[in-house]
Design a protein around this motif. Sequence first.
Motif, mmCIF file in Angstrom:
data_model
loop_
_atom_site.group_PDB
_atom_site.id
_atom_site.type_symbol
_atom_site.label_atom_id
_atom_site.label_comp_id
_atom_site.label_asym_id
_atom_site.label_seq_id
_atom_site.Cartn_x
_atom_site.Cartn_y
_atom_site.Cartn_z
ATOM 1 N N LEU A 210 0.833 -1.203 0.000
ATOM 2 C CA LEU A 210 0.000 0.000 0.000
ATOM 3 C C LEU A 210 0.867 1.252 0.000
ATOM 4 C CD1 LEU A 210 -2.997 -0.798 2.362
ATOM 5 C CD2 LEU A 210 -3.068 -0.025 -0.024
ATOM 6 N N LYS A 211 1.876 1.168 0.837
ATOM 7 C CA LYS A 211 2.778 2.307 0.959
ATOM 8 C C LYS A 211 3.426 2.628 -0.391
ATOM 9 C CE LYS A 211 6.450 4.088 3.851
ATOM 10 N NZ LYS A 211 7.008 4.101 5.227
ATOM 11 N N GLU A 212 3.852 1.577 -1.070
ATOM 12 C CA GLU A 212 4.500 1.797 -2.360
ATOM 13 C C GLU A 212 3.519 2.345 -3.388
ATOM 14 O OE1 GLU A 212 6.461 -1.832 -3.330
ATOM 15 O OE2 GLU A 212 7.944 -1.539 -1.728
ATOM 16 N N GLN A 213 2.304 1.843 -3.314
ATOM 17 C CA GLN A 213 1.296 2.357 -4.227
ATOM 18 C C GLN A 213 1.072 3.855 -4.009
ATOM 19 O OE1 GLN A 213 -2.405 0.236 -4.056
ATOM 20 N NE2 GLN A 213 -1.469 -1.659 -4.827
ATOM 21 N N ARG A 214 0.914 4.223 -2.752
ATOM 22 C CA ARG A 214 0.722 5.637 -2.433
ATOM 23 C C ARG A 214 1.887 6.486 -2.944
ATOM 24 N NH1 ARG A 214 -2.972 7.747 1.339
ATOM 25 N NH2 ARG A 214 -4.835 6.914 0.377
ATOM 26 N N GLU A 215 3.065 5.958 -2.699
ATOM 27 C CA GLU A 215 4.265 6.673 -3.112
ATOM 28 C C GLU A 215 4.255 6.901 -4.623
ATOM 29 O OE1 GLU A 215 7.601 5.255 -0.665
ATOM 30 O OE2 GLU A 215 8.852 5.708 -2.430
ATOM 31 N N ALA A 216 3.931 5.833 -5.352
ATOM 32 C CA ALA A 216 3.903 5.929 -6.811
ATOM 33 C C ALA A 216 2.813 6.907 -7.258
ATOM 34 C CB ALA A 216 3.657 4.555 -7.421
ATOM 35 N N GLN A 217 1.690 6.825 -6.592
ATOM 36 C CA GLN A 217 0.554 7.674 -6.929
ATOM 37 C C GLN A 217 0.927 9.159 -6.783
ATOM 38 O OE1 GLN A 217 -2.377 6.951 -3.949
ATOM 39 N NE2 GLN A 217 -3.789 8.578 -4.598
ATOM 40 N N ILE A 218 1.613 9.449 -5.706
ATOM 41 C CA ILE A 218 2.040 10.832 -5.477
ATOM 42 C C ILE A 218 3.112 11.243 -6.471
ATOM 43 C CG2 ILE A 218 3.228 12.343 -3.849
ATOM 44 C CD1 ILE A 218 1.805 10.791 -1.593
ATOM 45 N N LEU A 219 4.046 10.327 -6.717
ATOM 46 C CA LEU A 219 5.143 10.639 -7.624
ATOM 47 C C LEU A 219 4.622 10.864 -9.043
ATOM 48 C CD1 LEU A 219 8.055 11.031 -7.008
ATOM 49 C CD2 LEU A 219 8.525 8.696 -7.720
ATOM 50 N N ASP A 220 3.686 10.053 -9.464
ATOM 51 C CA ASP A 220 3.107 10.228 -10.791
ATOM 52 C C ASP A 220 2.432 11.591 -10.904
ATOM 53 O OD1 ASP A 220 3.910 7.824 -11.743
ATOM 54 O OD2 ASP A 220 2.068 6.767 -11.211
ATOM 55 N N ALA A 221 1.679 11.894 -9.878
ATOM 56 C CA ALA A 221 0.985 13.185 -9.884
ATOM 57 C C ALA A 221 2.001 14.320 -9.955
ATOM 58 C CB ALA A 221 0.125 13.328 -8.630
ATOM 59 N N ALA A 222 3.039 14.201 -9.167
ATOM 60 C CA ALA A 222 4.057 15.247 -9.146
ATOM 61 C C ALA A 222 4.701 15.399 -10.519
ATOM 62 C CB ALA A 222 5.105 14.933 -8.089
ATOM 63 N N ALA A 223 4.981 14.254 -11.164
ATOM 64 C CA ALA A 223 5.607 14.303 -12.493
ATOM 65 C C ALA A 223 4.710 15.065 -13.464
ATOM 66 C CB ALA A 223 5.872 12.890 -13.009
ATOM 67 N N ARG A 224 3.424 14.783 -13.410
ATOM 68 C CA ARG A 224 2.506 15.462 -14.317
ATOM 69 C C ARG A 224 2.462 16.966 -14.038
ATOM 70 N NH1 ARG A 224 -0.510 10.812 -13.298
ATOM 71 N NH2 ARG A 224 -1.833 11.877 -11.780
ATOM 72 N N VAL A 225 2.403 17.294 -12.770
ATOM 73 C CA VAL A 225 2.315 18.715 -12.435
ATOM 74 C C VAL A 225 3.623 19.434 -12.769
ATOM 75 C CG1 VAL A 225 1.928 20.379 -10.608
ATOM 76 C CG2 VAL A 225 0.615 18.266 -10.649
ATOM 77 N N PHE A 226 4.728 18.799 -12.432
ATOM 78 C CA PHE A 226 6.022 19.404 -12.760
ATOM 79 C C PHE A 226 6.141 19.611 -14.267
ATOM 80 C CE2 PHE A 226 8.431 17.656 -8.806
ATOM 81 C CZ PHE A 226 7.787 18.595 -8.045
ATOM 82 N N ALA A 227 5.658 18.622 -15.023
ATOM 83 C CA ALA A 227 5.759 18.720 -16.476
ATOM 84 C C ALA A 227 4.932 19.897 -16.987
ATOM 85 C CB ALA A 227 5.294 17.429 -17.127
ATOM 86 N N ARG A 228 3.789 20.078 -16.389
ATOM 87 C CA ARG A 228 2.910 21.165 -16.820
ATOM 88 C C ARG A 228 3.455 22.531 -16.436
ATOM 89 N NH1 ARG A 228 -1.697 18.230 -15.056
ATOM 90 N NH2 ARG A 228 -1.816 19.397 -13.128
ATOM 91 N N LYS A 229 3.912 22.630 -15.175
ATOM 92 C CA LYS A 229 4.203 23.939 -14.619
ATOM 93 C C LYS A 229 5.691 24.224 -14.421
ATOM 94 C CE LYS A 229 -0.135 25.170 -13.671
ATOM 95 N NZ LYS A 229 -0.701 25.247 -12.317
ATOM 96 N N GLY A 230 6.483 23.190 -14.482
ATOM 97 C CA GLY A 230 7.863 23.354 -14.064
ATOM 98 C C GLY A 230 7.948 23.184 -12.556
ATOM 99 N N TYR A 231 9.091 22.785 -12.105
ATOM 100 C CA TYR A 231 9.234 22.476 -10.683
ATOM 101 C C TYR A 231 8.903 23.656 -9.784
ATOM 102 C CZ TYR A 231 11.513 21.483 -6.247
ATOM 103 O OH TYR A 231 11.766 21.318 -4.918
ATOM 104 N N GLN A 232 9.461 24.794 -10.110
ATOM 105 C CA GLN A 232 9.305 25.943 -9.225
ATOM 106 C C GLN A 232 7.869 26.420 -9.150
ATOM 107 O OE1 GLN A 232 11.640 27.306 -7.385
ATOM 108 N NE2 GLN A 232 13.595 26.757 -8.282
ATOM 109 N N ARG A 233 7.206 26.440 -10.280
ATOM 110 C CA ARG A 233 5.859 26.970 -10.306
ATOM 111 C C ARG A 233 4.827 25.963 -9.806
ATOM 112 N NH1 ARG A 233 7.295 31.317 -13.998
ATOM 113 N NH2 ARG A 233 8.345 30.037 -15.537
#
Lengths: 214, 214, 214, 214
Positions: free
Chosen positions: B13-36
């Motif tokens: 479960l923990k790994e799933q959550r981690e992946a879920q968050i990481l995937d989301a972060a990747a998408r957001v970073f891709a859209r906005k850039g890390y800083q934004r």
Amino acid sequence: MPTQGEATKRQLLKEQREAQILDAAARVFARKGYQRATTKEIASEAGVAEGTIYNYFDSKRDLLIAMASRLALDSLHELNSLPPREDVKAYVLALVTNRFDLLLKNIDLVRALMPEVLVDDDLRQAYMDEVLSPAVSYLGEYIDDRIQAGGFRKVKTDVVARTMIGAVMSFGFLWLQERSEVDERSHEELVSEVAGLFLDGLRVRPVEENDRES
Amino acid sequence: MPTQGEATKRQLLKEQREAQILDAAARVFARKGYQRATTKEIASEAGVAEGTIYNYFDSKRDLLIAMASRLALDSLHELNSLPPREDVKAYVLALVTNRFDLLLKNIDLVRALMPEVLVDDDLRQAYMDEVLSPAVSYLGEYIDDRIQAGGFRKVKTDVVARTMIGAVMSFGFLWLQERSEVDERSHEELVSEVAGLFLDGLRVRPVEENDRES
Amino acid sequence: MPTQGEATKRQLLKEQREAQILDAAARVFARKGYQRATTKEIASEAGVAEGTIYNYFDSKRDLLIAMASRLALDSLHELNSLPPREDVKAYVLALVTNRFDLLLKNIDLVRALMPEVLVDDDLRQAYMDEVLSPAVSYLGEYIDDRIQAGGFRKVKTDVVARTMIGAVMSFGFLWLQERSEVDERSHEELVSEVAGLFLDGLRVRPVEENDRES
Amino acid sequence: MPTQGEATKRQLLKEQREAQILDAAARVFARKGYQRATTKEIASEAGVAEGTIYNYFDSKRDLLIAMASRLALDSLHELNSLPPREDVKAYVLALVTNRFDLLLKNIDLVRALMPEVLVDDDLRQAYMDEVLSPAVSYLGEYIDDRIQAGGFRKVKTDVVARTMIGAVMSFGFLWLQERSEVDERSHEELVSEVAGLFLDGLRVRPVEENDRES
DNA sequence: CATGAATGAGACTTCATTCAT
DNA sequence: GATGAATGAAGTCTCATTCAT
């Protein structure tokens, strides 16, 4: 009433100030990246008050735009200083050297711009239109020229031009880390090696020349 | 007291959550850039509360580091799926295809990482050590191999390897703008053209092979 | 997972916080005026951190808008608490009292809003539509009523309604200076005097009633 | 050494400049409100440099004070142009017209001053002492006069005077929004209606005149 | 473990005022 | 007296991180 001389002098001072601020911004952006750089630090680096920046530029972002324009101008200017195209080998060597030099000379600017270009749509468009495309066009025309003169194989001009420019630029990326690593000797070697790769490829004697080009 | 099975399930479960968050972060970073990108948006994209992110990652920055590791793993994994090296032409084609595919598959990750890699020393070091260097080494070894087998000219292995990888990567930069532009057909053409350039260079029959390599 | 009770409690807390911040803002705006008031001072007055304000309101300006809505609500609510209309004299007295009380009760809000209403187009529009117009309509309808019942002269309803409201409001302006000046006795006297003026005017026995109304 | 004539001319120039700046400031304040108006915009509107303003006024605030004095002067000046007081009806009409005209003529000034008057203690005091009180006194004296002459009921002079002035002023507030709405015809109608209200009130024949005035 | 309200440092930007020319 | 570039204090707003529930 200011005389014309005074007006000119004032104008000169203004331009100097503008350059002074832009230079400072370039240095700070290169050190910290655009986002992490603060106007406070830029002001301090330029030796002016924070508010003064805004007498010359509309916003922090405007500083970045001004830098892109600078780079675009310099890029074109450098291309125009290339030698005549008769000697293919010499010319490609000069070409590669030229782009390497541009990169090295503006490494701070590049370091400042690249991250934002990746992230900001307007800025990327501007960079593509004003820096990359002209360079690709210029190189593409040269390659076309040589193909028609029979010196080059019938390659897809635009793909090859882009590949070459990209290859050169990617070294900039490498140099972001430690420029010191790149001393004079290795730099020349590098240029000749890269130029060689583009001219002759990896293969010894490509025997079946005619089997390519569908 | 949890049984081992429960512990394992919890771990999963923990790994799933981690992946879920990481995937989301990747998408957001891709859209906005890390800083934004904001932790709030990442949380919302992942469907968790903002605080939850901090149960799995130490900081926003930690998300970026985790992404770099992911890319490194994938890069190596892809290299290992290459075909045997006998047919030089086929192999180089596969190599170029391989890197292009890696880039396309991870375009969001790349878009998120690149800007920060340019600016952040630690991250750049990590990227160089774990992604770039292994790839350069791998390619370098292959080129060395072929040189000794007599198929390739005596080039400076590391320079050429880096040039090739850089050339491929620079297309990623191009694709940041409009991926749609790159359809299947042109993608294959692109690969073959780039591979061709690396193998045979631009020049028609370099007759005087021995005049190079000072 | 929060129970429904917890959710409700949380909701309650949120509303309390919102009110707490809005009250603080009203006090500070009343003291300093909107422009001179700082978010720092509002936060300090509300006993929260500056950032907290922005968890409840989008901007400093949003605080002002929220205040206008509050005043609008209160204004309508007060109008609905008026006594029956049979006794004209009593009713007009009640009406004037009602508006005076609204003014006094919300003197801080009024002091905060007025200056910006004068200067900001959107806010003024909102104030006119939601506070002034309803009050003018309400009063106008009453006057119309009485005219048809034969108790009032045939005046231009809207002009008179606006004049009356304006007259009352202008006392608010007076009270901005020293509210202490207005003690109970004078307040009641004031109300009856103003009501008297509206009902009977200045002139002793207007004998030639029919010479008006061209 | 300047002659007296030169000194006078210089004095004249100075006053012209002062007026030029003050007019510009009034226009800008009316457009933007005092707080949002910038000295830069005032300077530009006046056609002088920013620093020049400070040769004539101590501060931005000083401009506002100067404006209040102007309005005070104009208010008194207008009152002195009223016709003789014999005909009560004509006189009250003239009075209302007079105040309306003052308001319309100085609508920009009023728009600039009001917001600050509400918020600034000194300015409010000055406004009350120099504009409002003189007007209230003047009107109060007239009403007293008429009461003693038996034409007016025994009202509380100061309250009624203030109410009348407030009623008129509140129309100024209305006009802040769209002055165009107020054309000639409606303006005259308005004046006569308001004057009528003050003179005769709302009620048809107040029969029990003596039951008022406790 | 999950939540999300609270925090507060710090960012960018504005603008009245000064002063050297 | 006129200019306008320089100043820098102060303002609004953002957002990563914490922690009580």
